[in-house]
Motif scaffolding. Sequence first.
Motif, PDB file in Angstrom:
ATOM      1  N   LEU A  94      -8.119   3.921  -9.899  1.00  0.00           N
ATOM      2  CA  LEU A  94      -6.979   3.122  -9.466  1.00  0.00           C
ATOM      3  C   LEU A  94      -5.851   4.006  -8.944  1.00  0.00           C
ATOM      4  O   LEU A  94      -5.183   3.664  -7.959  1.00  0.00           O
ATOM      5  N   ARG A  95      -5.636   5.125  -9.611  1.00  0.00           N
ATOM      6  CA  ARG A  95      -4.604   6.048  -9.124  1.00  0.00           C
ATOM      7  C   ARG A  95      -4.965   6.580  -7.737  1.00  0.00           C
ATOM      8  O   ARG A  95      -4.124   6.693  -6.849  1.00  0.00           O
ATOM      9  N   ALA A  97      -6.902   5.131  -5.523  1.00  0.00           N
ATOM     10  CA  ALA A  97      -6.781   4.031  -4.567  1.00  0.00           C
ATOM     11  C   ALA A  97      -5.326   3.819  -4.172  1.00  0.00           C
ATOM     12  O   ALA A  97      -5.009   3.582  -3.000  1.00  0.00           O
ATOM     13  N   ALA A  98      -4.435   3.904  -5.148  1.00  0.00           N
ATOM     14  CA  ALA A  98      -3.011   3.739  -4.858  1.00  0.00           C
ATOM     15  C   ALA A  98      -2.517   4.833  -3.916  1.00  0.00           C
ATOM     16  O   ALA A  98      -1.725   4.586  -3.011  1.00  0.00           O
ATOM     17  N   ASN A  99      -3.010   6.059  -4.107  1.00  0.00           N
ATOM     18  CA  ASN A  99      -2.604   7.155  -3.244  1.00  0.00           C
ATOM     19  C   ASN A  99      -3.223   7.065  -1.856  1.00  0.00           C
ATOM     20  O   ASN A  99      -2.760   7.719  -0.924  1.00  0.00           O
ATOM     21  N   PHE A 102      -3.674   1.636  -0.748  1.00  0.00           N
ATOM     22  CA  PHE A 102      -4.097   0.259  -1.001  1.00  0.00           C
ATOM     23  C   PHE A 102      -3.173  -0.386  -2.031  1.00  0.00           C
ATOM     24  O   PHE A 102      -2.748   0.258  -2.991  1.00  0.00           O
ATOM     25  N   LYS A 103      -2.933  -1.678  -1.852  1.00  0.00           N
ATOM     26  CA  LYS A 103      -2.035  -2.401  -2.752  1.00  0.00           C
ATOM     27  C   LYS A 103      -2.653  -3.736  -3.151  1.00  0.00           C
ATOM     28  O   LYS A 103      -3.510  -4.278  -2.447  1.00  0.00           O
ATOM     29  N   GLU A 107      -6.372  -2.665  -4.003  1.00  0.00           N
ATOM     30  CA  GLU A 107      -6.371  -1.450  -4.805  1.00  0.00           C
ATOM     31  C   GLU A 107      -7.584  -1.418  -5.719  1.00  0.00           C
ATOM     32  O   GLU A 107      -8.251  -0.392  -5.860  1.00  0.00           O
ATOM     33  N   ARG A 108      -7.913  -2.560  -6.344  1.00  0.00           N
ATOM     34  CA  ARG A 108      -9.085  -2.646  -7.214  1.00  0.00           C
ATOM     35  C   ARG A 108     -10.371  -2.460  -6.407  1.00  0.00           C
ATOM     36  O   ARG A 108     -11.295  -1.762  -6.829  1.00  0.00           O
ATOM     37  N   ALA A 110     -10.749  -0.792  -3.585  1.00  0.00           N
ATOM     38  CA  ALA A 110     -10.856   0.610  -3.180  1.00  0.00           C
ATOM     39  C   ALA A 110     -11.267   1.495  -4.360  1.00  0.00           C
ATOM     40  O   ALA A 110     -12.051   2.433  -4.205  1.00  0.00           O
ATOM     41  N   ALA A 111     -10.744   1.174  -5.548  1.00  0.00           N
ATOM     42  CA  ALA A 111     -11.113   1.935  -6.745  1.00  0.00           C
ATOM     43  C   ALA A 111     -12.610   1.807  -7.020  1.00  0.00           C
ATOM     44  O   ALA A 111     -13.276   2.780  -7.383  1.00  0.00           O
ATOM     45  N   GLU A 136     -10.157  -2.037   5.938  1.00  0.00           N
ATOM     46  CA  GLU A 136      -9.945  -3.390   5.451  1.00  0.00           C
ATOM     47  C   GLU A 136     -10.306  -4.382   6.550  1.00  0.00           C
ATOM     48  O   GLU A 136      -9.844  -4.261   7.687  1.00  0.00           O
TER      49      GLU A 136
END
Length: 321
Positions: A94-95, A97-99, A102-103, A107-108, A110-111, A136
């Motif tokens: 998740l970290r 993905a956030a970097n 993704f929001k 984000e989930r 991408a993680a 996306e």
Amino acid sequence: MLCFIVTLEAAASALLCLWGVLEAAASVLLSQNVPPWPRCGCELGASSMKKPQSGTTLPSHVFLLSAPLHQLWPTMRLTEVIDIFEGVRDDQALRMAANLGFKGPLERQAADQIKKLYDLFLKVDATQVEVNPLGETPQGQVVCFDAKINFDDNAEFRQKAVFALDDTAESDPTETEAAKFDLKYIGLDGNIACFVNGAGLAMATCDIIDLHGGKPANFLDLGGGVKENQVYAAFKLLTADPKVEAILVNIFGGIVNCAIIANGITKACRELELKVPLVVRLEGTNVQEAKRILSESGLPITAANDLDDAAKKAVAAISNK
């Protein structure tokens, strides 16, 4: 849409083999021609970490991620150490993905892709995985639209289904034939064929031939576990090249048994009726027996004392023709 390339490179090492894992590395480089989108880079590689209870140092994998590049590139990077026994944890994915920028629900997603990418890399014994682009869709799905994967040749015995998909239609025919005998062959423009064990020694041999005024015709690496049939196959490949006017054999026998090389050379010379000058330099394991085999063969083989001597004699053999 977010575009980036993920590159993973792995090399087996004695330490990581001991722990039953592959050394891995990865980097992500993003397209820079779409300024509004966040971009980042990451690397996945082998490192080490302390086991809290015992203080024991364990091998690990490391993710290095930059924050969005339009803000921090190239100075800021974030590191995620991946325990090789746990793999990528949810919070780490998740970290990352956030970097990647993704929001929300993306984000989930991408993680999940990051975790699957890591699992894929290990599962198929990959040496490189490139995903370009990861994007996306209009429907809000994170998708790996295209990918390139390279595989560890040493893992072919357990990745038979993967290697069965190999298409050699666009490969060099000589390189493809060499690979059937576990030989590494690269054709060059010269006229002195190089028959060597070890990539470093092969490059040094090419360089010293050039130093003495010759031009190497190829880069042929026998590797370590050499058998007579490989030596014969190597000579067959070399003599099939019409540019070749001389052959230089340069073997340093550490793992390689020089006597096996010598037997392979004499067999190849007789059966292929070698027509070009042959210079042989052997050193290392069982070298005296190898020299005896060559000297008693009755074949026109020129012996060399060292690499410099071998290169001079190979160049002279062409000059004197």
